[in-house]
Design an enzyme around this catalytic site. Structure first.
Site, PDB file in Angstrom:
ATOM      1  N   GLU A   1       0.832  -1.206   0.000  1.00 11.57           N
ATOM      2  CA  GLU A   1       0.000   0.000   0.000  1.00 11.57           C
ATOM      3  C   GLU A   1       0.869   1.259   0.000  1.00 11.57           C
ATOM      4  O   GLU A   1       1.714   1.428   0.870  1.00 11.57           O
ATOM      5  CB  GLU A   1      -0.924   0.000   1.215  1.00 11.57           C
ATOM      6  CG  GLU A   1      -1.765  -1.255   1.387  1.00 11.57           C
ATOM      7  CD  GLU A   1      -2.849  -1.399   0.320  1.00 11.57           C
ATOM      8  OE1 GLU A   1      -3.078  -0.423  -0.422  1.00 11.57           O
ATOM      9  OE2 GLU A   1      -3.454  -2.491   0.246  1.00 11.57           O
TER      10      GLU A   1
ATOM     11  N   CYS B   1      -6.485  -1.190   9.482  1.00 14.34           N
ATOM     12  CA  CYS B   1      -5.161  -1.222   8.833  1.00 14.34           C
ATOM     13  C   CYS B   1      -4.815   0.142   8.247  1.00 14.34           C
ATOM     14  O   CYS B   1      -3.721   0.674   8.461  1.00 14.34           O
ATOM     15  CB  CYS B   1      -5.132  -2.259   7.715  1.00 14.34           C
ATOM     16  SG  CYS B   1      -5.167  -3.963   8.259  1.00 14.34           S
TER      17      CYS B   1
ATOM     18  N   HIS C   1      -0.555  -5.779   2.861  1.00 18.51           N
ATOM     19  CA  HIS C   1      -1.734  -6.622   3.051  1.00 18.51           C
ATOM     20  C   HIS C   1      -1.427  -8.034   2.544  1.00 18.51           C
ATOM     21  O   HIS C   1      -1.004  -8.202   1.392  1.00 18.51           O
ATOM     22  CB  HIS C   1      -2.933  -6.056   2.289  1.00 18.51           C
ATOM     23  CG  HIS C   1      -3.776  -5.144   3.109  1.00 18.51           C
ATOM     24  ND1 HIS C   1      -4.126  -3.866   2.714  1.00 18.51           N
ATOM     25  CD2 HIS C   1      -4.345  -5.321   4.329  1.00 18.51           C
ATOM     26  CE1 HIS C   1      -4.873  -3.303   3.649  1.00 18.51           C
ATOM     27  NE2 HIS C   1      -5.014  -4.164   4.637  1.00 18.51           N
TER      28      HIS C   1
END
Length: 226
Positions: free
Chosen positions: A87, A150, A169
């Site tokens: 991410e 998260c 993730h």
């Protein structure tokens, strides 16, 4: 990052909803057995975070204030994923889903006065393009971390760490993706991230030196010539 310690903190999350065994924490535990590699001159620390906005906020703040790590890598589970996603950024708003204690942030924001988006100083695209992971594990790039605990954790960590944070993730555990394989993938990914941060640090030093040289060129010589 010049003043930061040679410590890397890696966090995973505890159980939530139907995920009584959270693959993120299982992968982090496997990583702790492997270490970051013999060539990595950094200390690896791991920590389990609860899927709780308020508790995460306190713990993330303490990580950065007490340890001042070189890099913090948060690992979460994406229940629908078949690959590992790196991410790039954390978002400040949109946190309407309640955590394990039925709570969500007021107005759904991390920091009321914070920017809408904070990007990591690590180029996740560059790390994902290297494909230097273990066989059988696909790694992909993402700019949407999902607006749950998260993403909330990531945004706060990027804020406190001036961008020296990452969010990974991982998919749920399966026969084809056991914890041991995810742990090995994390090891290689974090090695790549540390290389990226070192490159960025070297580039900043070069830019500072060039800026200093440019400023000195414009200084008076101390003699008045007529």
């Amino acid at each position: 990052m010049d003043s930061q310690s040679s410590c890397v903190m890696v966090t995973g999350f505890g159980p939530f909803r139907q995920h009584l065994v959270n693959s993120s924490w299982e992968a982090v535990k496997e990583l702790s057995k492997l270490g970051l590699g013999r060539d990595m001159e950094v200390e690896l620390r791991i920590l389990q975070l609860p899927v709780d906005y308020r508790e995460v906020k306190q713990r993330v703040t303490r990580i950065w204030e007490d340890l001042q790590p070189q890099l913090v890598v948060h690992v979460g589970v994406d229940p629908t994923a078949k690959a590992i996603f790196l991410e790039q950024c954390g978002k400040n708003w949109g946190y309407g889903d309640a955590n394990i204690r039925g709570f969500h942030p007021e107005r759904g924001v991390c920091l009321p006065d914070g920017p809408e988006v904070i990007a990591s100083g690590v180029s996740m695209r560059a790390v994902s393009y290297r494909r230097a992971v273990v066989k059988g594990v696909e790694v992909a790039f993402s700019r949407d971390a999902g607006r749950y605990v998260c993403d909330y954790t990531y945004y706060l960590s990027l804020h406190h760490g001036n961008g020296c944070a990452a969010l990974v993730h991982v998919p749920p555990l399966s026969p084809s993706l056991p914890a041991s394989l995810l742990g090995k993938a994390l090891q290689v990914i974090i090695q790549e991230m540390l290389e990226e941060t070192e490159k960025a640090r070297s580039q900043r030093l070069v830019h500072r030196k060039l800026s200093l040289c440019d400023s000195r060129q414009g200084e008076p010589t101390g003699r008045l010539l007529l």
